[in-house]
Design a protein around this motif. Sequence first.
Motif, mmCIF file in Angstrom:
data_model
loop_
_atom_site.group_PDB
_atom_site.id
_atom_site.type_symbol
_atom_site.label_atom_id
_atom_site.label_comp_id
_atom_site.label_asym_id
_atom_site.label_seq_id
_atom_site.Cartn_x
_atom_site.Cartn_y
_atom_site.Cartn_z
ATOM 1 N N ALA A 335 54.384 25.539 44.947
ATOM 2 C CA ALA A 335 52.967 25.450 44.802
ATOM 3 C C ALA A 335 52.464 24.128 45.426
ATOM 4 C CB ALA A 335 52.541 25.365 43.267
ATOM 5 N N LEU A 336 53.239 22.981 44.907
ATOM 6 C CA LEU A 336 52.777 21.710 45.517
ATOM 7 C C LEU A 336 52.789 21.492 46.986
ATOM 8 C CD1 LEU A 336 54.458 19.146 43.078
ATOM 9 C CD2 LEU A 336 52.338 20.497 42.789
ATOM 10 N N GLN B 46 53.074 30.491 49.606
ATOM 11 C CA GLN B 46 53.818 30.139 48.442
ATOM 12 C C GLN B 46 55.193 31.066 48.387
ATOM 13 O OE1 GLN B 46 52.263 29.202 44.943
ATOM 14 N NE2 GLN B 46 50.402 28.072 45.645
ATOM 15 N N GLY B 47 55.421 31.988 49.207
ATOM 16 C CA GLY B 47 56.726 32.705 49.008
ATOM 17 C C GLY B 47 56.758 33.996 48.479
ATOM 18 N N ALA B 79 50.883 40.070 47.800
ATOM 19 C CA ALA B 79 50.742 40.440 46.408
ATOM 20 C C ALA B 79 50.457 39.274 45.565
ATOM 21 C CB ALA B 79 52.071 41.034 45.948
ATOM 22 N N TRP B 80 50.393 38.296 45.723
ATOM 23 C CA TRP B 80 50.143 37.120 44.821
ATOM 24 C C TRP B 80 48.651 36.849 45.185
ATOM 25 C CZ3 TRP B 80 55.048 33.136 44.540
ATOM 26 C CH2 TRP B 80 55.846 33.893 44.100
ATOM 27 N N HIS B 81 48.488 35.817 46.102
ATOM 28 C CA HIS B 81 47.230 35.320 46.222
ATOM 29 C C HIS B 81 46.222 35.975 47.454
ATOM 30 C CE1 HIS B 81 50.041 32.180 45.282
ATOM 31 N NE2 HIS B 81 49.277 31.905 44.337
ATOM 32 N N GLY B 82 46.738 37.202 48.161
ATOM 33 C CA GLY B 82 45.799 37.739 48.782
ATOM 34 C C GLY B 82 45.630 37.137 50.042
ATOM 35 N N TRP B 83 46.364 36.427 50.651
ATOM 36 C CA TRP B 83 46.330 35.929 52.013
ATOM 37 C C TRP B 83 46.468 37.083 52.873
ATOM 38 C CZ3 TRP B 83 46.713 31.191 54.953
ATOM 39 C CH2 TRP B 83 46.445 30.136 54.283
#
Lengths: 364, 201
Positions: A335-336, B46-47, B79-83
């Motif tokens: 995150a960072l 973010q992986g 699936a996480w942030h929609g990028w």
Amino acid sequence: MATTLPRATTEAPVRPAIIDCDIHNELDSERDLYPYLPARWLDHLKTYGTRGPSGASYPRFLNRRNDAHPPSGREPGSDPAFTARQLLDEWNVAYGILNPLTGAGSQLNPEFDAALATAVNDWQVAEWLDPEPRLRASIILPFEHADLAVAEIERRAGDRRFVQVQFSGRPREPMGRRKYWPIYAACEAHGLAVMSHAFGSGGGPITGCGWPSYYIEDHVGPAQSMQANLISLVVEGVFERFPGLRVVSAENGFGWVPSLLWRLDSAYALLRDETPHLARRPSEYVREHVWFCTQPIEEPERPRDFLRLVEQVGADRLIFASDYAHWDWDAPDTALPARLPDEVRRKIFYENARDLYRLPDRAG
Amino acid sequence: MARYIVATADEIPPGGRKIVEVAGRSIGVFNLGGEFFALRNRCPHQGGPLCEGKTFGLLQARVPGAIEYSRPGEILTCAWHGWEFDIRTGRSWCAPERLRVRRYEVSVEPGDALAAAADAPAPGLVRGPYQAEPRYLVVEIAPERGSNRAASGATSGHGRGGGRRGAFRRRGWSAAPTRPRPTRWRRRAYSSSRSSYGPPR
């Protein structure tokens, strides 16, 4: 520091223990609460339904990670065993703070709001806290009705697994107003923090100038409402009156904190006589009494800007939060947007929250 | 260049996908109207598990209000942030120059050819449990340069500084460099006593 390991030995290391300050335990449906509602209010729920201010926040805000659907078929975030596996085990979470967002606290019928809050808290104890010793929780309150809220605080205060009370991001009045003071008195007396969690509304829009069109405006909007709440808490003298009070801001960002405090301090120098109950500069109260959850993390394009920001806010003010299992969650290891010194990371990911919530150490 | 048989061609219908584990990587194989594409199942942001996200069409508006919807199903959102990523190129929609996900070549090959090759294997062709009849999807994986991947696989704890992958690393966002080197915060002298507000210290 950084070491390059040969491929043959790339076993996943044990991740350092962290404290996650914002985990959402969800209802699969409101039926989950049926066993915890007295017959009178269960009949009410089934007959009249729930009713809060409508349209206050976009439903999109409650979307979940696509990969967080439990095998049980329940909604993401609603299966305690799966949350334990996908979040607590995976990331070595020593403590996780639960923040259910259920509609309790915003019901327009005060007695029903209180009953619903009690039911949510009983549900948290029975289905989350009792089976999972790593979890702690926020007390859900009918916070618009201080007498009912204080009664709920008294009911829970003996259970130290409740570490704070939860306010919505936009109560009906700014958080420093007098109507909420009995809640703060009870929290101070029982050593509970007060969390303002973004979104949720007593009816006001997310901006200071009316209703916007798009979800993205809601997504970045909580910075505005939290600024209003923070200014109010400071200038109403809440921290003078309740010197033991600790306030936690969740999902409201923190990039705006330095400039707000610069302005407040400057204005205080000019207008001090209007609020003579303030013995100190506004920023001093914030530095002592307020913590900011990291998620959703600020992502400046230049990493050094993030470092500057952490310096300005103060590394002792930030606590890591994942927001699991919501769609905009932050993964602890990625995150960072910039590298921080190890001792600063330890503070943000563990020590600050341990001290804030007075949790027994589990880092070893 | 190692080649891996990951599916039969009819296993992934148009609009469908299959997530496979190949050579220690999770890879998503997509069928866009009969063409196949493969992307690394790891978002460079973010992986997150990129290839488990929803697919959409491309939404554009050259001027506000004139909305164009094209290429249905060809844009993958994490699936996480929609990028958003273009399945055909692996490029991020919002930052195409600096952020892209690794893509792999996919070929459709008849089983009998693979069976023949298995008798006299081409270099790197991995023998798979295949038969002569159906057609197979073959993904080509280049050996990865240096030991970056090996190192990043071992440095996922936050005590190492955490790390964004892919383009973020190339641009210096990295928190897990492959070689020890001075980090930005050192050169820029992080100071916890530099807050410009609060009580005097």
